[in-house]
Design a protein around this motif. Structure first.
Motif, PDB file in Angstrom:
ATOM      1  N   TRP A   5     -31.733 -45.778 -13.767  1.00 46.34           N
ATOM      2  CA  TRP A   5     -32.081 -44.359 -13.856  1.00 46.34           C
ATOM      3  C   TRP A   5     -33.396 -44.131 -14.590  1.00 46.34           C
ATOM      4  N   SER A   6     -33.909 -45.156 -15.264  1.00 46.70           N
ATOM      5  CA  SER A   6     -35.206 -44.982 -15.925  1.00 46.70           C
ATOM      6  C   SER A   6     -36.334 -44.875 -14.896  1.00 46.70           C
ATOM      7  N   LYS A   7     -36.083 -45.300 -13.659  1.00 48.24           N
ATOM      8  CA  LYS A   7     -37.080 -45.218 -12.586  1.00 48.24           C
ATOM      9  C   LYS A   7     -36.944 -43.943 -11.756  1.00 48.24           C
ATOM     10  N   ALA A   8     -35.962 -43.138 -12.081  1.00 54.88           N
ATOM     11  CA  ALA A   8     -35.748 -41.902 -11.322  1.00 54.88           C
ATOM     12  C   ALA A   8     -36.831 -40.886 -11.647  1.00 54.88           C
ATOM     13  N   PRO A   9     -37.251 -40.105 -10.649  1.00 51.14           N
ATOM     14  CA  PRO A   9     -38.200 -39.027 -10.944  1.00 51.14           C
ATOM     15  C   PRO A   9     -37.520 -37.967 -11.803  1.00 51.14           C
ATOM     16  N   LYS A  10     -38.312 -37.238 -12.567  1.00 51.09           N
ATOM     17  CA  LYS A  10     -37.772 -36.223 -13.460  1.00 51.09           C
ATOM     18  C   LYS A  10     -36.951 -35.206 -12.658  1.00 51.09           C
ATOM     19  N   GLY A  11     -35.730 -34.947 -13.130  1.00 53.72           N
ATOM     20  CA  GLY A  11     -34.872 -33.964 -12.479  1.00 53.72           C
ATOM     21  C   GLY A  11     -33.863 -34.541 -11.510  1.00 53.72           C
ATOM     22  N   ALA A  12     -33.976 -35.839 -11.184  1.00 55.63           N
ATOM     23  CA  ALA A  12     -33.044 -36.445 -10.232  1.00 55.63           C
ATOM     24  C   ALA A  12     -31.623 -36.395 -10.784  1.00 55.63           C
ATOM     25  N   THR A  13     -30.686 -36.009  -9.933  1.00 53.46           N
ATOM     26  CA  THR A  13     -29.280 -35.953 -10.347  1.00 53.46           C
ATOM     27  C   THR A  13     -28.413 -36.948  -9.583  1.00 53.46           C
ATOM     28  N   HIS A  14     -28.924 -37.458  -8.451  1.00 58.23           N
ATOM     29  CA  HIS A  14     -28.160 -38.379  -7.613  1.00 58.23           C
ATOM     30  C   HIS A  14     -29.099 -39.412  -7.000  1.00 58.23           C
ATOM     31  N   TYR A  15     -28.514 -40.535  -6.593  1.00 56.17           N
ATOM     32  CA  TYR A  15     -29.230 -41.502  -5.777  1.00 56.17           C
ATOM     33  C   TYR A  15     -28.413 -41.703  -4.521  1.00 56.17           C
ATOM     34  N   CYS A  16     -29.064 -41.669  -3.370  1.00 59.14           N
ATOM     35  CA  CYS A  16     -28.372 -41.853  -2.098  1.00 59.14           C
ATOM     36  C   CYS A  16     -28.701 -43.240  -1.558  1.00 59.14           C
ATOM     37  N   PRO A  17     -27.746 -44.179  -1.617  1.00 56.20           N
ATOM     38  CA  PRO A  17     -28.024 -45.528  -1.124  1.00 56.20           C
ATOM     39  C   PRO A  17     -28.213 -45.565   0.393  1.00 56.20           C
ATOM     40  N   ILE A  18     -27.645 -44.613   1.119  1.00 55.37           N
ATOM     41  CA  ILE A  18     -27.794 -44.576   2.576  1.00 55.37           C
ATOM     42  C   ILE A  18     -29.234 -44.223   2.947  1.00 55.37           C
ATOM     43  N   ARG A  19     -29.790 -43.187   2.310  1.00 53.38           N
ATOM     44  CA  ARG A  19     -31.169 -42.769   2.568  1.00 53.38           C
ATOM     45  C   ARG A  19     -32.183 -43.540   1.714  1.00 53.38           C
ATOM     46  N   LYS A  20     -31.665 -44.252   0.706  1.00 49.95           N
ATOM     47  CA  LYS A  20     -32.507 -44.979  -0.250  1.00 49.95           C
ATOM     48  C   LYS A  20     -33.530 -44.039  -0.893  1.00 49.95           C
ATOM     49  N   THR A  21     -33.020 -42.930  -1.398  1.00 46.14           N
ATOM     50  CA  THR A  21     -33.892 -41.947  -2.021  1.00 46.14           C
ATOM     51  C   THR A  21     -33.183 -41.246  -3.162  1.00 46.14           C
ATOM     52  N   TRP A  22     -33.982 -40.693  -4.051  1.00 48.94           N
ATOM     53  CA  TRP A  22     -33.469 -39.895  -5.158  1.00 48.94           C
ATOM     54  C   TRP A  22     -33.227 -38.484  -4.648  1.00 48.94           C
ATOM     55  N   LEU A  23     -32.160 -37.869  -5.122  1.00 49.09           N
ATOM     56  CA  LEU A  23     -31.837 -36.496  -4.743  1.00 49.09           C
ATOM     57  C   LEU A  23     -31.672 -35.651  -5.994  1.00 49.09           C
ATOM     58  N   LYS A  24     -31.848 -34.377  -5.799  1.00 51.32           N
ATOM     59  CA  LYS A  24     -31.685 -33.407  -6.880  1.00 51.32           C
ATOM     60  C   LYS A  24     -30.869 -32.261  -6.305  1.00 51.32           C
ATOM     61  N   GLN A  25     -29.742 -31.977  -6.951  1.00 55.32           N
ATOM     62  CA  GLN A  25     -28.925 -30.864  -6.502  1.00 55.32           C
ATOM     63  C   GLN A  25     -29.407 -29.624  -7.219  1.00 55.32           C
ATOM     64  N   GLY A  26     -29.925 -28.683  -6.455  1.00 54.24           N
ATOM     65  CA  GLY A  26     -30.453 -27.456  -7.025  1.00 54.24           C
ATOM     66  C   GLY A  26     -29.401 -26.371  -7.063  1.00 54.24           C
ATOM     67  N   GLY A  27     -29.792 -25.197  -7.518  1.00 51.54           N
ATOM     68  CA  GLY A  27     -28.877 -24.064  -7.541  1.00 51.54           C
ATOM     69  C   GLY A  27     -28.576 -23.579  -6.137  1.00 51.54           C
ATOM     70  N   HIS A  28     -27.544 -22.796  -6.014  1.00 52.17           N
ATOM     71  CA  HIS A  28     -27.147 -22.189  -4.737  1.00 52.17           C
ATOM     72  C   HIS A  28     -26.923 -23.239  -3.654  1.00 52.17           C
ATOM     73  N   CYS A  29     -26.372 -24.379  -4.023  1.00 55.78           N
ATOM     74  CA  CYS A  29     -25.988 -25.445  -3.093  1.00 55.78           C
ATOM     75  C   CYS A  29     -27.166 -26.013  -2.311  1.00 55.78           C
ATOM     76  N   THR A  30     -28.350 -26.032  -2.884  1.00 53.56           N
ATOM     77  CA  THR A  30     -29.502 -26.629  -2.207  1.00 53.56           C
ATOM     78  C   THR A  30     -29.665 -28.074  -2.645  1.00 53.56           C
ATOM     79  N   TRP A  31     -30.252 -28.859  -1.784  1.00 54.52           N
ATOM     80  CA  TRP A  31     -30.533 -30.263  -2.075  1.00 54.52           C
ATOM     81  C   TRP A  31     -32.016 -30.513  -1.897  1.00 54.52           C
ATOM     82  N   LEU A  32     -32.574 -31.323  -2.786  1.00 59.07           N
ATOM     83  CA  LEU A  32     -33.976 -31.694  -2.710  1.00 59.07           C
ATOM     84  C   LEU A  32     -34.059 -33.216  -2.672  1.00 59.07           C
ATOM     85  N   SER A  33     -35.036 -33.714  -1.940  1.00 59.49           N
ATOM     86  CA  SER A  33     -35.244 -35.149  -1.815  1.00 59.49           C
ATOM     87  C   SER A  33     -36.613 -35.493  -2.393  1.00 59.49           C
TER      88      SER A  33
END
Length: 178
Positions: A5-33
């Protein structure tokens, strides 16, 4: 899978091994990659972009909340209102607004409270609850023995003396009404 998690971009809340990307769960059920590179409409794209929700959220690896700052959206924790001296309540964090946090209570009802008026903590383990109860009983015993002292004086009792009171509690001491 072990995520650094030290390599995660600031604000990352999840890692998706399927997409191999960091995700951030935003307000109002939005997702950011996180997009560390790319182009959109001839502009360099680096940062968070909106994305479709993960197909299988159970496959996501969540960053664990350390107890510092605000818990992540979706986190199950305890909350209480500071000024009112409320008891701690188990909640699931739904989202955050500019000034409020929105929760789902244990009974399924939803509630919002002002962020500057609440505090969060992890859900305590049975061992933590037992240790807190033991400490409260030891303090109660101290106050009954030294009835002329204030409750705040417990914080200044030497550790050896505190441990003596704890051992008396473990041995079965109970206060009996006169």
């Amino acid at each position: 899978m072990n995520i650094d998690w030290s390599k995660a971009p600031k604000g990352a809340t999840h890692y998706c091994p399927i997409r191999k990307t960091w995700l951030k769960q935003g307000g109002h059920c939005t997702w950011l990659s996180w997009s560390p590179f790319g182009r959109t409409h001839e502009e360099v794209l680096i940062g968070w972009t909106f994305c479709h929700p993960p197909e299988d959220e159970s496959a996501l690896i969540k960053e664990q909340w350390t107890g510092e700052g605000l818990p992540h959206i979706g986190a199950v924790c305890e909350v209480r209102r500071i000024a009112w001296g409320d008891t701690w309540s188990k909640v699931k964090v739904l989202c955050y607004g500019e000034k409020r946090a929105f929760f789902q209570n244990a009974d399924g009802t939803e509630q919002s409270l002002r962020l500057d008026k609440i505090e969060f903590r992890h859900i305590r383990t049975p061992e933590q609850i037992a240790a807190e109860e033991r400490e409260a009983k030891a303090k109660e015993m101290y106050l009954s023995v030294y009835f002329a002292v204030s409750e705040e004086s417990w914080d200044h009792v030497p550790e050896a003396m505190r441990e003596t009171f704890r051992k008396a509690i473990d041995a079965g001491w109970q206060q009996v009404a006169p």
